[in-house]
Write a protein that holds these residues in place. Structure first.
Motif, PDB file in Angstrom:
ATOM      1  N   TYR A   1       5.677 -27.452  -8.679  1.00 32.76           N
ATOM      2  CA  TYR A   1       6.179 -26.828  -9.896  1.00 32.76           C
ATOM      3  C   TYR A   1       7.563 -26.235  -9.703  1.00 32.76           C
ATOM      4  CZ  TYR A   1       1.579 -27.747 -11.715  1.00 32.76           C
ATOM      5  OH  TYR A   1       0.441 -28.379 -12.122  1.00 32.76           O
TER       6      TYR A   1
ATOM      7  N   TYR B   1       5.151 -33.882  -9.590  1.00 32.85           N
ATOM      8  CA  TYR B   1       4.372 -32.921 -10.373  1.00 32.85           C
ATOM      9  C   TYR B   1       3.692 -33.681 -11.511  1.00 32.85           C
ATOM     10  CZ  TYR B   1       8.988 -33.258 -12.569  1.00 32.85           C
ATOM     11  OH  TYR B   1      10.177 -33.728 -13.089  1.00 32.85           O
TER      12      TYR B   1
ATOM     13  N   CYS C   1      13.823 -29.402 -14.873  1.00 30.20           N
ATOM     14  CA  CYS C   1      14.018 -28.920 -16.244  1.00 30.20           C
ATOM     15  C   CYS C   1      15.373 -28.242 -16.426  1.00 30.20           C
ATOM     16  CB  CYS C   1      12.907 -27.929 -16.617  1.00 30.20           C
ATOM     17  SG  CYS C   1      11.298 -28.681 -16.955  1.00 30.20           S
TER      18      CYS C   1
ATOM     19  N   GLU D   1      12.476 -27.743 -21.084  1.00 34.05           N
ATOM     20  CA  GLU D   1      11.135 -27.587 -21.628  1.00 34.05           C
ATOM     21  C   GLU D   1      10.157 -28.491 -20.890  1.00 34.05           C
ATOM     22  OE1 GLU D   1      11.935 -28.351 -25.706  1.00 34.05           O
ATOM     23  OE2 GLU D   1      12.107 -30.520 -25.442  1.00 34.05           O
ATOM     24  N   PHE D   2       8.886 -28.149 -21.009  1.00 28.73           N
ATOM     25  CA  PHE D   2       7.821 -28.926 -20.379  1.00 28.73           C
ATOM     26  C   PHE D   2       6.550 -28.747 -21.216  1.00 28.73           C
ATOM     27  CE2 PHE D   2       8.184 -24.764 -18.413  1.00 28.73           C
ATOM     28  CZ  PHE D   2       6.898 -24.249 -18.512  1.00 28.73           C
TER      29      PHE D   2
ATOM     30  N   MET E   1       4.720 -31.919 -17.041  1.00 26.28           N
ATOM     31  CA  MET E   1       3.560 -31.250 -17.587  1.00 26.28           C
ATOM     32  C   MET E   1       3.112 -30.129 -16.646  1.00 26.28           C
ATOM     33  SD  MET E   1       3.066 -32.815 -20.426  1.00 26.28           S
ATOM     34  CE  MET E   1       1.546 -31.986 -20.847  1.00 26.28           C
TER      35      MET E   1
ATOM     36  N   LEU F   1       9.471 -29.136 -10.638  1.00 30.01           N
ATOM     37  CA  LEU F   1       9.476 -29.283 -12.096  1.00 30.01           C
ATOM     38  C   LEU F   1      10.540 -28.384 -12.718  1.00 30.01           C
ATOM     39  CD1 LEU F   1       6.423 -29.439 -14.472  1.00 30.01           C
ATOM     40  CD2 LEU F   1       8.227 -27.767 -14.896  1.00 30.01           C
TER      41      LEU F   1
ATOM     42  N   GLN G   1       2.838 -35.510 -14.777  1.00 33.71           N
ATOM     43  CA  GLN G   1       3.685 -36.107 -15.800  1.00 33.71           C
ATOM     44  C   GLN G   1       2.818 -36.921 -16.753  1.00 33.71           C
ATOM     45  OE1 GLN G   1       7.558 -37.754 -14.381  1.00 33.71           O
ATOM     46  NE2 GLN G   1       6.728 -37.372 -12.341  1.00 33.71           N
TER      47      GLN G   1
END
Length: 206
Positions: free
Chosen positions: A23, A97, A30, A38-39, A1, A26, A99
């Protein structure tokens, strides 16, 4: 997220500069090829994007990464596209990060929106006229252009999100549009937001 200080709507583009270590992690996850690139994006209701400790909304949008550029110093530049709406079931620990457990949230059935669209166009034109009048009164040579409400999608849900993206709305009104259960309710939210903006502009012109 990925909590942000702005609302991402389905169908909208999103550009991000990634530098915060959590991030960066993240993005690397991804793009590891084991999942869709995607997130989820949600609005920060209180707090800041950097550092954590924020309060987040429970409804957001899935963002698909369409272009990624790795930069020196463990940084990334991303281009993304909002796709589907999602609803948070439960926030998980930020490790490393943010979630959450979430599910996609499709729109409910829509009513005929012909009359609502006509009303919305009238309100948007009225707001633009008032804004232009205010700009002239205050010596601003070029008032902001009016939002084009032509060439709209035919699908009611897509059309309602497209209208929300085109209209001059703040984060609170955009989030209200995102959380509306169906396109009929969403158009009502947009009309109410324009009515509020018109009333405010009329007051400033007194």
């Amino acid at each position: 997220m990925f909590p942000l200080g702005a609302v991402l709507l389905p169908g909208e583009p999103l550009s991000l500069q990634i530098f915060e270590p959590r991030y960066v992690a993240l993005v690397r996850d991804c793009m590891d090829g084991r999942r869709e690139p995607e997130f989820g994006v949600v609005l920060i209701e209180r707090g800041h994007e950097v550092g954590g400790g924020d309060v987040r909304t429970e409804v957001g949008t899935l963002a698909r990464i369409t272009e990624v550029m790795e930069l020196p110093g463990s940084r990334f530049r991303l281009r993304c596209q909002g796709t589907e709406r999602l609803r948070i079931d439960r926030w998980l620990p930020d490790a490393p990060y943010p979630q959450a457990e979430a599910e996609l949230w499709p729109d409910g059935a829509a009513d005929d929106d012909t009359a609502q669209l006509a009303t919305l166009r009238d309100r948007a034109a009225r707001l633009h006229d008032l804004t232009a009048q205010f700009a002239r009164r205050n010596g601003i040579r070029r008032p902001p252009p009016s939002a084009s409400l032509d060439d709209l999608p035919t699908d009611p849900t897509t059309r309602s999100f497209d209208l929300a993206a085109r209209l001059p709305l703040g984060p609170t009104d955009r989030q209200a549009a995102l959380t509306a259960p169906d396109s009929t309710t969403r158009l009502h939210c947009l009309t109410t937001a324009l009515d509020d903006a018109i009333a405010m502009m009329e007051f400033r012109l007194l």
